[in-house]
Design a protein around this motif. Sequence first.
Motif, mmCIF file in Angstrom:
data_model
loop_
_atom_site.group_PDB
_atom_site.id
_atom_site.type_symbol
_atom_site.label_atom_id
_atom_site.label_comp_id
_atom_site.label_asym_id
_atom_site.label_seq_id
_atom_site.Cartn_x
_atom_site.Cartn_y
_atom_site.Cartn_z
ATOM 1 N N SER A 117 11.057 -24.476 -85.607
ATOM 2 C CA SER A 117 11.760 -25.739 -84.502
ATOM 3 C C SER A 117 13.369 -25.550 -84.923
ATOM 4 C CB SER A 117 11.473 -27.095 -85.402
ATOM 5 O OG SER A 117 9.955 -26.960 -85.191
ATOM 6 N N ILE A 118 14.021 -25.261 -86.113
ATOM 7 C CA ILE A 118 15.523 -25.017 -86.154
ATOM 8 C C ILE A 118 15.640 -23.784 -85.136
ATOM 9 C CG2 ILE A 118 17.217 -24.388 -87.606
ATOM 10 C CD1 ILE A 118 15.722 -25.693 -89.906
ATOM 11 N N PRO A 221 20.653 -32.833 -89.774
ATOM 12 C CA PRO A 221 20.724 -31.918 -88.511
ATOM 13 C C PRO A 221 20.111 -32.401 -87.244
ATOM 14 C CG PRO A 221 20.770 -30.578 -90.279
ATOM 15 C CD PRO A 221 20.283 -32.012 -90.625
ATOM 16 N N PHE A 222 18.865 -33.038 -87.283
ATOM 17 C CA PHE A 222 18.017 -33.545 -86.328
ATOM 18 C C PHE A 222 18.563 -34.731 -85.789
ATOM 19 C CE2 PHE A 222 15.277 -30.448 -88.413
ATOM 20 C CZ PHE A 222 14.827 -29.769 -87.303
ATOM 21 N N ALA A 223 19.716 -35.350 -86.127
ATOM 22 C CA ALA A 223 20.137 -36.448 -85.351
ATOM 23 C C ALA A 223 20.545 -35.964 -83.890
ATOM 24 C CB ALA A 223 21.316 -37.059 -86.038
ATOM 25 N N TYR A 224 20.955 -34.838 -83.663
ATOM 26 C CA TYR A 224 21.416 -34.347 -82.203
ATOM 27 C C TYR A 224 20.165 -34.249 -81.586
ATOM 28 C CZ TYR A 224 26.091 -33.690 -83.552
ATOM 29 O OH TYR A 224 27.668 -34.075 -84.010
ATOM 30 N N PRO A 258 23.772 -22.210 -90.281
ATOM 31 C CA PRO A 258 23.565 -22.632 -91.576
ATOM 32 C C PRO A 258 22.507 -23.113 -92.249
ATOM 33 C CG PRO A 258 25.699 -22.982 -90.808
ATOM 34 C CD PRO A 258 25.115 -22.889 -89.656
ATOM 35 N N THR A 259 22.191 -24.021 -91.451
ATOM 36 C CA THR A 259 20.882 -24.666 -92.027
ATOM 37 C C THR A 259 19.547 -23.774 -92.186
ATOM 38 O OG1 THR A 259 21.493 -26.956 -91.094
ATOM 39 C CG2 THR A 259 19.377 -26.837 -91.668
ATOM 40 N N PHE A 295 26.598 -27.181 -97.075
ATOM 41 C CA PHE A 295 27.027 -28.339 -96.124
ATOM 42 C C PHE A 295 28.307 -28.653 -96.421
ATOM 43 C CE2 PHE A 295 27.474 -33.171 -96.320
ATOM 44 C CZ PHE A 295 26.953 -33.335 -95.094
ATOM 45 N N VAL A 296 28.818 -28.786 -97.601
ATOM 46 C CA VAL A 296 30.299 -29.190 -97.783
ATOM 47 C C VAL A 296 31.214 -28.117 -97.095
ATOM 48 C CG1 VAL A 296 32.046 -29.471 -99.502
ATOM 49 C CG2 VAL A 296 29.887 -30.298 -99.831
#
Length: 361
Positions: A117-118, A221-224, A258-259, A295-296
């Motif tokens: 999915s990513i 990241p799945f907010a978008y 990156p994810t 993440f950072v």
Amino acid sequence: MAPKLKLIQRRVEKARFLNWTSAPSYLLPHGLVGLLSIFIGTHLVYCSLTGNLSPYAGPLYQAELNGHDEYMHKIPYRVLIYAISTAMNALSGYQLVRSAPKDAQPLFRKCAVLQMSICYFILRFMPHTSYLLHRKIIETNDVDFRAHGNQCGGGDNGVQNWELDNHICVFVQGLDIIVTIIAIICALSFLGFAIDAKNKNNNNPIIGYAVAFGAFAVLLPFAYPVQLSLYGQIPWWTCIQQRYPFQSIAVVAYIYIPTSLTFSSILFGATLLHRKVISENELGIASIIVISSCFVSCVLMQEIHLPNVSTQRVYLPCMDPSFGEEEQFWEQWVWEALDFSSHSRFVWSNIFGVNIIRGFN
């Protein structure tokens, strides 16, 4: 020192005897495509963190901004190879799940589906994809999408082209919805596994904590995709790109690659744990460190390399909420709380002494 050296030697020997080229088949070698994925993914993340965005089809956006099309033939082959090899690795991993412990097989299957999915969203948010989906509509209708509601279609000019592209828009939006739902279900299921792992290993809950931490990191990241599924390419994603011309590049370079690379690394670690090459503590601690550092670093460096032409607001409506209106209080609160651009600039300013001037977006 000698016992540690012997331990390292034993682990190297175990890793050497893993089947790298023929499992589950020579056409789909899990180990080989996994190494290719991690190698190219590491290169791409390094490019992102150092500000070299040429692998992400940067020239396409420069051409679009300048009104030229000659860069359309410049395919972002490194991103494509990464997405394809990562998807192949996930697919082959799905086929190899039966060799894992029975209680872990459902988790590994969901990990494989989530990784695919990513990969879909890496390709979906690529600048070329957006270019192909909405360019004809913009040319034939000259629409300012910020003035329209959140749905596909609309407008009075160029009806034939609009209807043709509207059908494509609806089909792609349906695919976005399906993939987003599947991915979120998989990510949420990790929380149940984390609770079970903690309950089974009260004396050593590090794996449970690592899985829970990873689940929350993957969900963000799945907010978008959720917003893309609800509001569509037209007008939401097109509107966002009008406001932030490099948002498409930023989403791929600083979020999804990156994810997926972090996720691949952790799954590789899980394979080594299953083969008793590393311990649970080593996997759990390494996972938390890798997730946090990725993440950072990505949040901080996006704000350095793409300020104002991209944004890290997680909740990203086409038009900003109207401040002072009581009925929009919660929307304003979410909009501000999940504005990682502001958080990143606060860190740069107050810790590193670097001031980033905010634009008018």
